[in-house]
Design a protein around this motif. Sequence first.
Motif, PDB file in Angstrom:
ATOM      1  N   GLU A  88       0.833  -1.195   0.000  1.00  0.00           N
ATOM      2  CA  GLU A  88       0.000   0.000   0.000  1.00  0.00           C
ATOM      3  C   GLU A  88       0.877   1.258   0.000  1.00  0.00           C
ATOM      4  O   GLU A  88       1.883   1.311   0.692  1.00  0.00           O
ATOM      5  CB  GLU A  88      -0.908  -0.019   1.233  1.00  0.00           C
ATOM      6  N   GLU A  89       0.484   2.253  -0.766  1.00  0.00           N
ATOM      7  CA  GLU A  89       1.246   3.487  -0.913  1.00  0.00           C
ATOM      8  C   GLU A  89       1.100   4.391   0.319  1.00  0.00           C
ATOM      9  O   GLU A  89       0.009   4.533   0.869  1.00  0.00           O
ATOM     10  CB  GLU A  89       0.731   4.231  -2.141  1.00  0.00           C
ATOM     11  N   THR A  90       2.217   4.988   0.743  1.00  0.00           N
ATOM     12  CA  THR A  90       2.149   5.968   1.828  1.00  0.00           C
ATOM     13  C   THR A  90       1.815   7.336   1.247  1.00  0.00           C
ATOM     14  O   THR A  90       2.204   7.655   0.127  1.00  0.00           O
ATOM     15  CB  THR A  90       3.458   6.052   2.628  1.00  0.00           C
ATOM     16  N   LYS A  91       1.085   8.108   2.046  1.00  0.00           N
ATOM     17  CA  LYS A  91       0.657   9.446   1.649  1.00  0.00           C
ATOM     18  C   LYS A  91       0.821  10.371   2.849  1.00  0.00           C
ATOM     19  O   LYS A  91       0.812   9.915   3.988  1.00  0.00           O
ATOM     20  CB  LYS A  91      -0.820   9.434   1.246  1.00  0.00           C
ATOM     21  N   PRO A  92       0.929  11.676   2.601  1.00  0.00           N
ATOM     22  CA  PRO A  92       0.966  12.614   3.723  1.00  0.00           C
ATOM     23  C   PRO A  92      -0.431  12.780   4.334  1.00  0.00           C
ATOM     24  O   PRO A  92      -1.419  12.837   3.601  1.00  0.00           O
ATOM     25  CB  PRO A  92       1.440  13.928   3.097  1.00  0.00           C
ATOM     26  N   TRP A  93      -0.463  12.864   5.645  1.00  0.00           N
ATOM     27  CA  TRP A  93      -1.710  13.061   6.397  1.00  0.00           C
ATOM     28  C   TRP A  93      -1.512  14.225   7.355  1.00  0.00           C
ATOM     29  O   TRP A  93      -0.405  14.459   7.839  1.00  0.00           O
ATOM     30  CB  TRP A  93      -2.063  11.812   7.194  1.00  0.00           C
ATOM     31  N   VAL A  94      -2.581  14.922   7.642  1.00  0.00           N
ATOM     32  CA  VAL A  94      -2.528  15.999   8.630  1.00  0.00           C
ATOM     33  C   VAL A  94      -3.654  15.758   9.644  1.00  0.00           C
ATOM     34  O   VAL A  94      -4.779  15.430   9.278  1.00  0.00           O
ATOM     35  CB  VAL A  94      -2.630  17.396   7.967  1.00  0.00           C
ATOM     36  N   LEU A  95      -3.280  15.880  10.899  1.00  0.00           N
ATOM     37  CA  LEU A  95      -4.222  15.744  12.012  1.00  0.00           C
ATOM     38  C   LEU A  95      -4.281  17.096  12.702  1.00  0.00           C
ATOM     39  O   LEU A  95      -3.270  17.565  13.236  1.00  0.00           O
ATOM     40  CB  LEU A  95      -3.738  14.661  12.978  1.00  0.00           C
ATOM     41  N   VAL A  96      -5.441  17.731  12.645  1.00  0.00           N
ATOM     42  CA  VAL A  96      -5.624  19.047  13.252  1.00  0.00           C
ATOM     43  C   VAL A  96      -6.533  18.877  14.463  1.00  0.00           C
ATOM     44  O   VAL A  96      -7.567  18.219  14.381  1.00  0.00           O
ATOM     45  CB  VAL A  96      -6.252  20.049  12.255  1.00  0.00           C
ATOM     46  N   SER A  97      -6.134  19.483  15.581  1.00  0.00           N
ATOM     47  CA  SER A  97      -6.909  19.379  16.818  1.00  0.00           C
ATOM     48  C   SER A  97      -7.116  20.761  17.408  1.00  0.00           C
ATOM     49  O   SER A  97      -6.262  21.635  17.272  1.00  0.00           O
ATOM     50  CB  SER A  97      -6.156  18.549  17.865  1.00  0.00           C
ATOM     51  N   ASN A  98      -8.260  20.931  18.062  1.00  0.00           N
ATOM     52  CA  ASN A  98      -8.453  22.149  18.842  1.00  0.00           C
ATOM     53  C   ASN A  98      -9.218  21.811  20.114  1.00  0.00           C
ATOM     54  O   ASN A  98      -9.959  20.842  20.180  1.00  0.00           O
ATOM     55  CB  ASN A  98      -9.099  23.271  18.024  1.00  0.00           C
ATOM     56  N   VAL A  99      -9.005  22.625  21.112  1.00  0.00           N
ATOM     57  CA  VAL A  99      -9.560  22.403  22.442  1.00  0.00           C
ATOM     58  C   VAL A  99     -11.052  22.707  22.428  1.00  0.00           C
ATOM     59  O   VAL A  99     -11.485  23.741  21.906  1.00  0.00           O
ATOM     60  CB  VAL A  99      -8.831  23.303  23.467  1.00  0.00           C
ATOM     61  N   LYS A 100     -11.855  21.809  23.008  1.00  0.00           N
ATOM     62  CA  LYS A 100     -13.293  22.052  23.146  1.00  0.00           C
ATOM     63  C   LYS A 100     -13.510  23.164  24.165  1.00  0.00           C
ATOM     64  O   LYS A 100     -12.676  23.382  25.058  1.00  0.00           O
ATOM     65  CB  LYS A 100     -14.010  20.786  23.606  1.00  0.00           C
ATOM     66  N   LYS A 101     -14.634  23.854  24.068  1.00  0.00           N
ATOM     67  CA  LYS A 101     -14.932  25.005  24.940  1.00  0.00           C
ATOM     68  C   LYS A 101     -14.894  24.656  26.424  1.00  0.00           C
ATOM     69  O   LYS A 101     -14.431  25.446  27.231  1.00  0.00           O
ATOM     70  CB  LYS A 101     -16.289  25.613  24.597  1.00  0.00           C
ATOM     71  N   ASP A 102     -15.379  23.487  26.794  1.00  0.00           N
ATOM     72  CA  ASP A 102     -15.469  23.131  28.213  1.00  0.00           C
ATOM     73  C   ASP A 102     -14.243  22.389  28.746  1.00  0.00           C
ATOM     74  O   ASP A 102     -14.252  21.879  29.858  1.00  0.00           O
ATOM     75  CB  ASP A 102     -16.740  22.323  28.472  1.00  0.00           C
ATOM     76  N   THR A 103     -13.181  22.358  27.966  1.00  0.00           N
ATOM     77  CA  THR A 103     -11.961  21.671  28.389  1.00  0.00           C
ATOM     78  C   THR A 103     -11.171  22.523  29.377  1.00  0.00           C
ATOM     79  O   THR A 103     -11.026  23.728  29.192  1.00  0.00           O
ATOM     80  CB  THR A 103     -11.080  21.354  27.166  1.00  0.00           C
TER      81      THR A 103
END
Length: 100
Positions: free
Chosen positions: A4-19
Motif C-alpha cells: 500500500e502506498e504511503t501518503k501525507p496526512w494531517v491531524l488538526v486538533s483544537n480544544v473544546k470550549k469546556d476543556t
Amino acid sequence: MSQEETKPWVLVSNVKKDTTSLDLQMIAPQITALVDEWQSKGRIMWSGAFDNEQSSMAVFEATENEAKEFFKKYENICSDILNYYLHQWDAMPILSVLSR
C-alpha cells in the motif's frame, strides 16, 4: 500483492470550549506515548501548537490503514477533550524524502 502506498496526512486538533487545563494535563502523557510509539518504528511526525494555544497540527506519512489506526488511538485518548480532524494531504511527500 503490492504494498500500500504511503501518503501525507494531517491531524488538526483544537480544544473544546469546556476543556480545562487539568483535562489537557491528563491526556498529554498518553499523546506523547502515542507519538513516541509511532516514532519508535522509525516514522517521522512533525507536530506543534498554533499561536492561539488552542489548536495544533501533526503531519505524518502513512498508508491509509496506518493513518486510520493512528487516528483511532488518538480518538480514544482525546474524544472528550479535543475536536480533531484527519485529512489526507495532497502535498509533496517531504517526510519520506527527509527520512532517507
